[in-house]
Structure formats: structure tokens, C-alpha cells
Scaffold this motif. Structure first.
Motif, PDB file in Angstrom:
ATOM      1  N   ASN A   1      17.203 -12.611 -33.365  1.00  0.00           N
ATOM      2  CA  ASN A   1      16.133 -12.078 -32.517  1.00  0.00           C
ATOM      3  C   ASN A   1      16.095 -10.549 -32.557  1.00  0.00           C
ATOM      4  N   VAL A   2      16.889  -9.943 -33.431  1.00  0.00           N
ATOM      5  CA  VAL A   2      16.889  -8.485 -33.575  1.00  0.00           C
ATOM      6  C   VAL A   2      15.546  -8.032 -34.128  1.00  0.00           C
ATOM      7  N   CYS A   3      14.896  -7.119 -33.413  1.00  0.00           N
ATOM      8  CA  CYS A   3      13.613  -6.596 -33.868  1.00  0.00           C
ATOM      9  C   CYS A   3      13.415  -5.190 -33.326  1.00  0.00           C
ATOM     10  N   ASN A   4      12.787  -4.333 -34.133  1.00  0.00           N
ATOM     11  CA  ASN A   4      12.540  -2.945 -33.747  1.00  0.00           C
ATOM     12  C   ASN A   4      11.138  -2.732 -33.190  1.00  0.00           C
ATOM     13  N   PHE A   5      10.347  -3.791 -33.056  1.00  0.00           N
ATOM     14  CA  PHE A   5       9.003  -3.699 -32.494  1.00  0.00           C
ATOM     15  C   PHE A   5       8.958  -4.344 -31.102  1.00  0.00           C
TER      16      PHE A   5
ATOM     17  N   CYS B   1       4.124 -10.792 -28.295  1.00  0.00           N
ATOM     18  CA  CYS B   1       5.453 -11.382 -28.414  1.00  0.00           C
ATOM     19  C   CYS B   1       6.109 -11.416 -27.032  1.00  0.00           C
ATOM     20  N   ASN B   2       7.432 -11.560 -26.997  1.00  0.00           N
ATOM     21  CA  ASN B   2       8.153 -11.572 -25.724  1.00  0.00           C
ATOM     22  C   ASN B   2       9.634 -11.285 -25.981  1.00  0.00           C
ATOM     23  N   PRO B   3      10.415 -11.083 -24.928  1.00  0.00           N
ATOM     24  CA  PRO B   3      11.822 -10.701 -25.097  1.00  0.00           C
ATOM     25  C   PRO B   3      12.682 -11.716 -25.834  1.00  0.00           C
ATOM     26  N   SER B   4      12.257 -12.963 -25.919  1.00  0.00           N
ATOM     27  CA  SER B   4      13.057 -13.970 -26.607  1.00  0.00           C
ATOM     28  C   SER B   4      13.149 -13.705 -28.105  1.00  0.00           C
ATOM     29  N   PHE B   5      12.137 -13.039 -28.660  1.00  0.00           N
ATOM     30  CA  PHE B   5      12.074 -12.832 -30.102  1.00  0.00           C
ATOM     31  C   PHE B   5      12.277 -11.380 -30.512  1.00  0.00           C
ATOM     32  N   SER B   6      12.553 -10.507 -29.571  1.00  0.00           N
ATOM     33  CA  SER B   6      12.734  -9.094 -29.893  1.00  0.00           C
ATOM     34  C   SER B   6      13.737  -8.464 -28.942  1.00  0.00           C
TER      35      SER B   6
ATOM     36  N   LEU C   1       8.371  -8.273 -16.607  1.00  0.00           N
ATOM     37  CA  LEU C   1       7.180  -9.086 -16.853  1.00  0.00           C
ATOM     38  C   LEU C   1       7.535 -10.503 -17.282  1.00  0.00           C
ATOM     39  N   PHE C   2       8.690 -10.626 -17.956  1.00  0.00           N
ATOM     40  CA  PHE C   2       9.163 -11.936 -18.387  1.00  0.00           C
ATOM     41  C   PHE C   2      10.506 -12.222 -17.731  1.00  0.00           C
TER      42      PHE C   2
END
Length: 370
Positions: free
Chosen positions: A104-108, A113-118, A130-131
């Protein structure tokens, strides 16, 4: 491969027999559009392969029934859209395609999207909430957290059974797991036998001083499905972290390699809809294929939730372009109740944390102010 009987053509899909989709937490489904949180089919490979949910799904597909877990494809097909179903009878239970979310590491911090994927999204979410999410941010690593996954890949690769690997995240090009997998394929002389496909934001082509292009050149074919939802200020607003300069530089770089196939994936949402004519000019200039995809969640960024006057303005904007007229018909025109309060609250809350301005970037939405 065998011809599919006529009675099964409306329901059959080969994916449950020949594909695996593995999430960061080790859960397994047959397909990337079948969310494991809504249709749990197993928290490990053994549980998935031997469990009743998979057996019930296969029985439904082979008896001409529409299984509820395949609703994404049924919904697309009901409106005339392309679905993910594979309708060719193939050798059963020979897994030749694995789709894996490496991390789930992401720089965007994309607004769709949501916090689960970034991880970047998750860090910010602590400040505005918000989530809902666990109090402690956790970096998920599929290989480290689920040892069977890497062993499974190695076994399938060395046996010659695995022919396609689809990799997503997070942002997969930022993960150690991606480089471990590529190195294994190269070191075992399998790079020319396996097709690799990535879903990526293309913001980085190196990792810890390792040049990814030096690894990709060993492969017969690498496919990059590059996310770019709209153009200009709209995409930089909706995809926090996006840089047009970096994007264009990296895009032109990968397009110069004959073994790298590149396409753009563009989600049709309230941010991108006004710039799709610019996307079409971009497509024609570079000779790229653009896959326009619907935005179902979150609801308040779905353009089907716009006021009717905005939909009609978009219809006029797209007139004369067959691709965009189809986009309008399939992804925008449907009457859904507008959600102005949710749209404005969501975006203005994020504006406070991102130094952005929703109404300045999209003056079309001034009428949505609470």
C-alpha cells in the motif's frame, strides 16, 4: 482451448479457474474487480482453493447463473461496456495469470482513492479523519507479511505454468518486492517467458538507485497502465503528488523502448470530465491508447451525481468526438441524485490540508457551494 457452449456465453468466465488476485493482506479472489472485503473467498491460498465460496462461484458460472460477486462485470455489460470476463474455455485449474498488490506504499494522495491504498493518504488522514482507519498506520508488504505468495510465484514461474503477472499497489514501482520479483525472473532465465503488467502513476523509474529500465530491458514485453485522470490543473488537483513535467518526461522515456507497451488509464470523475477533450488531443499527439474507466466510489466524485445542467454542458463539450460521446453515455448521463453537500465538504476539507482551492480550480462548481 475449446469453443464455449452457447448457453454459457452470458455467464461464463475463466478467471476462477486460471487466475488469482492476491491482496496485500494475503486474501485471494479470482479477479481484481471482485473486492475481497465485500466478497471474502479466503485469507490464504489454501483456504481460497479449498473453500466453498470458490466452488459455489464456479458452479454458478458453469450453470448459466449470474453470481453476485461478479456484479462489476454484469453492471458494465448491462450498459454496453466492456467487462473483465474471459469467455474462452481453457484448461481448468491451471493458474497462468496472477494479479498481485505488492504493497500500500504510495507517494500520491488521489481524491478518488483512500488511506487503505496509499500510505501518504493514511498519514494525512490522521489530521482530518475523513476516513476511518486503525490508529497506527501500517505499511503492508505482501511478500513479507504472507510468505506463501513469493513461494507460490517462484514455483509457478519455474514450472513454466505462469505466463502473466499483473502488479499493482499502492505504487508498485516504489516497492522492494517489485525488484525482488524482477531479479528472480532475470536470474532464472524466465524474463522472456513471462509478461509483466503494471498499474502505475509513473512518477519514479528508479528505486534506491536501481534503474528499473535496466531490469525491464531483459523482458520480452512489459505493459504499463499509467494512471492520468484528466489534464492540466485538474489532474494536479485531484492527484496530489502528480507533476506534469515528471509525468511527460517519464512517459516519453518508456515509450522509446520497443519492448514496453504503454497505455493511459483515465478515471472519469468530477475532476477529469472538463478536460477530457485535452486528453483526446494528448492521445492523438502521442499515439497512445486511453482507457476511460467509470468512477463508482466515492459517490460524491462520480459525475453521474452532477446537476443536470452540468451534464448537458459536458454533452455539448464532447459533441463530435465519438470516444467522448460514448464516455458521456456510459459514465455520465445516468440520472443519479446529486450530492452537492458531500462533494463540497469532502473537497474543501482536503483543501485546508493541501493548499488547494476546489472552486478556483473548478469554477463550474460554484453553484454547489453549501
Amino acid at each position: 482451448m475449446h469453443e464455449l457452449p452457447q448457453r454459457l456465453k452470458k455467464t461464463y468466465c475463466s478467471r476462477p479457474w486460471n487466475e488469482l488476485h492476491i491482496e496485500e493482506d494475503g486474501s485471494v479472489t479470482p479477479c481484481c474487480v471482485m473486492p475481497s472485503n465485500r466478497f471474502p473467498m479466503g485469507n490464504s491460498l489454501q483456504e481460497y482453493m479449498e473453500g466453498n465460496p470458490l466452488k459455489q462461484l464456479k458452479n454458478a458460472l458453469m450453470s448459466g447463473k449470474q453470481h453476485p460477486s461478479c456484479e462489476y462485470c454484469w453492471n458494465n455489460e448491462s450498459t454496453g461496456l466492456h467487462s473483465h470476463r474471459k469467455t474462452v474455455l481453457v484448461e481448468p485449474n491451471k493458474v497462468n495469470n496472477i494479479h498481485i498488490r505488492l504493497s500500500n506504499v504510495c507517494n500520491f494522495k488521489c481524491r478518488m482513492c483512500n488511506p487503505s491504498f496509499s500510505t501518504t493518504w493514511a498519514i494525512e488522514n490522521r489530521s482530518h479523519g475523513l476516513f476511518s482507519q486503525p490508529p497506527e498506520q501500517t505499511i503492508k508488504d505482501t511478500f513479507k507479511d504472507n510468505h506463501y505468495v513469493l513461494d507460490l510465484l517462484k514455483t509457478k514461474i519455474l514450472s513454466g505454468e505462469l505466463t502473466h503477472i499483473n502488479i499493482s499497489g499502492g505504487e508498485p514501482l516504489l516497492t522492494q518486492a517489485n525488484y525482488e520479483l524482477l531479479t528472480f525472473l532475470i536470474d532464472n532465465d524466465c524474463a522472456d517467458k513471462v509478461y509483466i503488467c503494471y498499474s502505475t502513476n509513473l512518477s519514479k523509474l528508479d528505486y534506491k538507485k536501481i534503474d528499473l529500465l535496466d531490469l525491464w530491458k531483459h523482458f520480452k514485453r512489459v505493459t504499463l497502465e499509467v494512471s492520468c485522470d484528466g489534464w492540466g490543473e485538474a489532474v494536479e488537483y485531484s492527484r496530489t503528488g502528480f507533476s506534469r513535467k515528471i509525468f511527460l518526461h517519464n512517459l516519453k522515456t518508456v515509450m522509446s523502448y520497443s519492448n514496453i507497451k504503454t497505455q493511459i488509464n483515465c478515471v472519469v470523475n468530477i475532476y477529469s470530465v472538463w478536460t477530457l477533450p485535452d486528453m483526446e488531443k494528448f492521445r492523438e499527439k502521442l499515439g497512445l491508447y486511453i482507457l476511460y474507466a467509470p468512477c463508482y466510489l466515492p459517490d460524491h466524485v462520480n459525475p453521474q451525481r452532477l446537476f443536470k445542467q452540468d451534464k448537458l454542458a459536458l454533452k455539448r463539450l464532447y459533441a463530435g468526438n465519438k470516444y467522448l460521446e460514448d464516455v458521456y453515455t456510459n459514465f455520465i448521463a445516468k440520472d443519479e441524485p446529486p450530492m452537492p453537500k458531500a462533494m463540497v465538504r469532502y473537497n474543501t476539507t482536503l483543501d485546508k490540508h493541501r493548499d488547494t482551492n476546489f472552486f478556483k480550480t473548478f469554477p463550474q462548481y460554484a453553484k454547489y457551494k453549501i
